[in-house]
Structure formats: C-alpha cells, structure tokens
Design an enzyme around this catalytic site. Sequence first.
Site, PDB file in Angstrom:
ATOM      1  N   SER A 143       0.867  -1.190   0.000  1.00  0.00           N
ATOM      2  CA  SER A 143       0.000   0.000   0.000  1.00  0.00           C
ATOM      3  C   SER A 143       0.896   1.231   0.000  1.00  0.00           C
ATOM      4  O   SER A 143       2.081   1.138   0.364  1.00  0.00           O
ATOM      5  CB  SER A 143      -0.845  -0.012   1.279  1.00  0.00           C
ATOM      6  OG  SER A 143      -1.404   1.256   1.539  1.00  0.00           O
ATOM      7  N   TYR A 156      -1.309  -1.268  10.508  1.00  0.00           N
ATOM      8  CA  TYR A 156      -1.538  -1.443   9.066  1.00  0.00           C
ATOM      9  C   TYR A 156      -0.327  -0.930   8.281  1.00  0.00           C
ATOM     10  O   TYR A 156       0.196  -1.625   7.407  1.00  0.00           O
ATOM     11  CB  TYR A 156      -2.810  -0.702   8.647  1.00  0.00           C
ATOM     12  CG  TYR A 156      -3.128  -0.849   7.170  1.00  0.00           C
ATOM     13  CD1 TYR A 156      -3.613  -2.050   6.669  1.00  0.00           C
ATOM     14  CD2 TYR A 156      -2.924   0.206   6.278  1.00  0.00           C
ATOM     15  CE1 TYR A 156      -3.887  -2.200   5.312  1.00  0.00           C
ATOM     16  CE2 TYR A 156      -3.198   0.070   4.926  1.00  0.00           C
ATOM     17  CZ  TYR A 156      -3.687  -1.134   4.453  1.00  0.00           C
ATOM     18  OH  TYR A 156      -3.954  -1.293   3.110  1.00  0.00           O
TER      19      TYR A 156
HETATM   20  N1  NAP Z   1      -8.831  -0.271  -0.575  1.00  0.00           N
HETATM   21  C1  NAP Z   1      -7.734   0.457  -0.529  1.00  0.00           C
HETATM   22  O1  NAP Z   1      -7.773   1.697  -0.527  1.00  0.00           O
HETATM   23  C2  NAP Z   1      -6.383  -0.223  -0.501  1.00  0.00           C
HETATM   24  C3  NAP Z   1      -5.239   0.570  -0.699  1.00  0.00           C
HETATM   25  C4  NAP Z   1      -4.002  -0.014  -0.656  1.00  0.00           C
HETATM   26  C5  NAP Z   1      -3.873  -1.368  -0.455  1.00  0.00           C
HETATM   27  N2  NAP Z   1      -4.988  -2.132  -0.263  1.00  0.00           N
HETATM   28  C6  NAP Z   1      -4.797  -3.562  -0.038  1.00  0.00           C
HETATM   29  O2  NAP Z   1      -5.493  -4.296  -1.007  1.00  0.00           O
HETATM   30  C7  NAP Z   1      -5.863  -5.571  -0.473  1.00  0.00           C
HETATM   31  C8  NAP Z   1      -7.332  -5.819  -0.745  1.00  0.00           C
HETATM   32  O3  NAP Z   1      -8.073  -4.853  -0.019  1.00  0.00           O
HETATM   33  P1  NAP Z   1      -9.518  -4.344  -0.466  1.00  0.00           P
HETATM   34  O4  NAP Z   1      -9.508  -2.879  -0.395  1.00  0.00           O
HETATM   35  O5  NAP Z   1      -9.932  -5.028  -1.695  1.00  0.00           O
HETATM   36  O6  NAP Z   1     -10.358  -4.833   0.803  1.00  0.00           O
HETATM   37  P2  NAP Z   1     -11.653  -5.750   0.949  1.00  0.00           P
HETATM   38  O7  NAP Z   1     -12.663  -5.392  -0.088  1.00  0.00           O
HETATM   39  O8  NAP Z   1     -12.009  -5.677   2.385  1.00  0.00           O
HETATM   40  O9  NAP Z   1     -11.108  -7.216   0.585  1.00  0.00           O
HETATM   41  C9  NAP Z   1     -10.243  -7.903   1.452  1.00  0.00           C
HETATM   42  C10 NAP Z   1     -10.168  -9.337   0.971  1.00  0.00           C
HETATM   43  O10 NAP Z   1      -9.244 -10.040   1.816  1.00  0.00           O
HETATM   44  C11 NAP Z   1      -9.882 -11.207   2.320  1.00  0.00           C
HETATM   45  N3  NAP Z   1      -9.395 -11.515   3.650  1.00  0.00           N
HETATM   46  C12 NAP Z   1      -9.226 -10.661   4.698  1.00  0.00           C
HETATM   47  N4  NAP Z   1      -8.766 -11.335   5.757  1.00  0.00           N
HETATM   48  C13 NAP Z   1      -8.626 -12.634   5.382  1.00  0.00           C
HETATM   49  C14 NAP Z   1      -8.185 -13.805   6.025  1.00  0.00           C
HETATM   50  N5  NAP Z   1      -7.761 -13.805   7.308  1.00  0.00           N
HETATM   51  N6  NAP Z   1      -8.172 -14.956   5.334  1.00  0.00           N
HETATM   52  C15 NAP Z   1      -8.602 -14.976   4.057  1.00  0.00           C
HETATM   53  N7  NAP Z   1      -9.026 -13.898   3.375  1.00  0.00           N
HETATM   54  C16 NAP Z   1      -9.040 -12.738   4.043  1.00  0.00           C
HETATM   55  C17 NAP Z   1     -11.359 -10.886   2.336  1.00  0.00           C
HETATM   56  O11 NAP Z   1     -12.088 -12.102   2.289  1.00  0.00           O
HETATM   57  P3  NAP Z   1     -13.527 -12.274   3.011  1.00  0.00           P
HETATM   58  O12 NAP Z   1     -14.219 -10.952   2.910  1.00  0.00           O
HETATM   59  O13 NAP Z   1     -14.165 -13.353   2.185  1.00  0.00           O
HETATM   60  O14 NAP Z   1     -13.219 -12.659   4.395  1.00  0.00           O
HETATM   61  C18 NAP Z   1     -11.508 -10.074   1.065  1.00  0.00           C
HETATM   62  O15 NAP Z   1     -11.635 -10.918  -0.048  1.00  0.00           O
HETATM   63  C19 NAP Z   1      -5.489  -5.529   1.005  1.00  0.00           C
HETATM   64  O16 NAP Z   1      -4.247  -6.179   1.202  1.00  0.00           O
HETATM   65  C20 NAP Z   1      -5.354  -4.051   1.292  1.00  0.00           C
HETATM   66  O17 NAP Z   1      -4.507  -3.782   2.373  1.00  0.00           O
HETATM   67  C21 NAP Z   1      -6.239  -1.590  -0.291  1.00  0.00           C
END
Ligand code: NAP
Length: 259
Positions: A143, A156
């Site tokens: 990130s 985080y």
């Molecule tokens: N959104 C942003 O602004 C942003 C920015 C930078 C980086 N990121 C990174 O991008 C990645 C995806 O985030 P997102 O924004 O798409 O969030 P999200 O919509 O909340 O998706 C998170 C995903 O991770 C899975 N997950 C979480 N904990 C888990 C566990 N213990 N075991 C298995 N699966 C797990 C969830 O599965 P379930 O829901 O099925 O449990 C879901 O599919 C993350 O690593 C996040 O840090 C996001």
Amino acid sequence: MKISANTPKNILITGASSGLGAALALAYAASGRVLYLQGRKAEKLEEIAAKCRSRGANVYTKIVDVTDSAAMQNWVEQADKDNPLDLVIANAGISAGMGSDGENGEQVRKIFATNIDGVINTIQPVIPFMLKRGKGQIAIMSSLAGIRALPSSPAYSASKACVRYYGESLRGALAFSGVSVSVICPGYITTPMTDVNDFPMPFIMSPEKAAQRIIKGLEKKRGRIAFPLRLYLPLWWISCLSPRLTDPVFSRLPAKPSL
Ligand SMILES: NC(=O)c1ccc[n+]([C@@H]2O[C@H](COP(=O)([O-])OP(=O)(O)OC[C@H]3O[C@@H](n4cnc5c(N)ncnc54)[C@H](OP(=O)(O)O)[C@@H]3O)[C@@H](O)[C@H]2O)c1
C-alpha cells in the site's frame, strides 16, 4: 483479458471475494485461463467465481483463512500440481486504525497475522515450484501506507512496509532465477475496506481502474507498482524527510476506525 505471450494463464489470487482481489479476478477472467480464487465469505466468493466463469475462465474456489499456514500450504501446492501457477497474487488483507480508543495489542496482532503471515503463507509454498520451473511471477499487495507510515493506522502501515521490504528483497534474491516479484502499492481504492473511512481520501480510484494499473505493471514485471503518481510521489518525498519535520502534519491525520 485475453491470454497473450506476456499475460499469465494459471493465476492464484487471495482475497478475491471482494474489492481489489475481485476486480483483478474479473479482469483476468477469460477463456483458457485457470483462476484459483480464495476468500472466507463463501457466497461472495462464489458470486465472483460465477462472473469469471461467464467470461470463460476455469475457476476453482477455496474457503480458507490466510493465517492458517498448513491449510494454505496444502491448497497452494495442490493448485500448482494441478495447473502450474504462472502468477500468484497475495492480496488478502485487513485494515484498521487508532479509532477513538487507540490500537490494542489484539488488533495489532490480527493485522500482522493477516497482512504479513497471510502473504508468507500464500507465496512460500509456490516458490520452490516456480524455482524448479525457472519461471513464474509473485505479486504482493502492499500500500502507499507502506511507503510513508501513517500515524492514523500504525499496525496497518507497519504490515504494509514489512511486506514491501520482503517483496523487494525477494525480488533481488530471485533476480537470476526466472521468478519475478512485484510489490503493489495502491493509494485509496473504493472497496469495503475504505467504505468505513469518514475522512477525505485524495485521488480515490475504482477497483476496476486500479486492477488495470496493476495488470499493466505486472505485464511489465515492474518491481514496484505504485499509484496514483500524484499521491505516491509526495509520500515518497515526505518519507525522505526527518519525522521531526513531518510529525506536526502527519500526527493530525484523521484516525481510521479500529476493528
Ligand atoms: N482499498 C484500498 O484503498 C487499498 C489501498 C491499498 C492497499 N490495499 C490492499 O489491497 C488488499 C485488498 O483490499 P480491499 O480494499 O480489496 O479490501 P476488501 O474489499 O475488504 O477485501 C479484502 C479481501 O481479503 C480477504 N481476507 C481478509 N482477511 C482474510 C483472512 N484472514 N483470510 C482470508 N481472506 C481474508 C477478504 O475475504 P472475506 O471478505 O471473504 O473474508 C476479502 O476478499 C489488502 O491487502 C489491502 O490492504 C487496499
């Protein structure tokens, strides 16, 4: 997305039931492509899998917690034995911040377990297979919070800096093996993770647009895929300054809710 000489055929993505992982799965879904998709919410994961199948992809889903190292080892190894993996994207992650009461030890450990152990549990099982074949690609979701620490979400930020360093070191270590490693550092993306934020998120982007940026970067085997540039560059520059100079501003950033 069609399969070409520089796009992967067999792909494993964690956290594909939502947000960025789901957008990546849908963007890659195409006839002839095999997708291994993981999440914990079965219904949501199946919904994404069905959409990917309707685009012609051959999809296998897995409900498993990324913190369960034995289960992850079994799943990733079996997937690679069945369809040698060209690309593994360690994307699953959670986020939380200081909230109103600060960040307790339980939250810190939970974030580290998911965002750090989860990445290790996803990529370590496949590395020996890729090394043996002399090819393959590993992508680690960090990130922009891993570029400059955000006092509003200490665990985080630390978890994302950790996996960035891990990925960048690994990239160098595997440089002559045929296996390439990319670290992805997105800014704010509209997903359930950011839906809970009640503060302004500069240059926020849709998951579809972010997925396209990521896929382009992976095709070019970039070491660091960081975007949007107009947020990445200032953060990178600020990270070079002494905290003494930046604390007065950064310490006032609004807190993200705690878990
Ligand atoms: N959104 C942003 O602004 C942003 C920015 C930078 C980086 N990121 C990174 O991008 C990645 C995806 O985030 P997102 O924004 O798409 O969030 P999200 O919509 O909340 O998706 C998170 C995903 O991770 C899975 N997950 C979480 N904990 C888990 C566990 N213990 N075991 C298995 N699966 C797990 C969830 O599965 P379930 O829901 O099925 O449990 C879901 O599919 C993350 O690593 C996040 O840090 C996001």
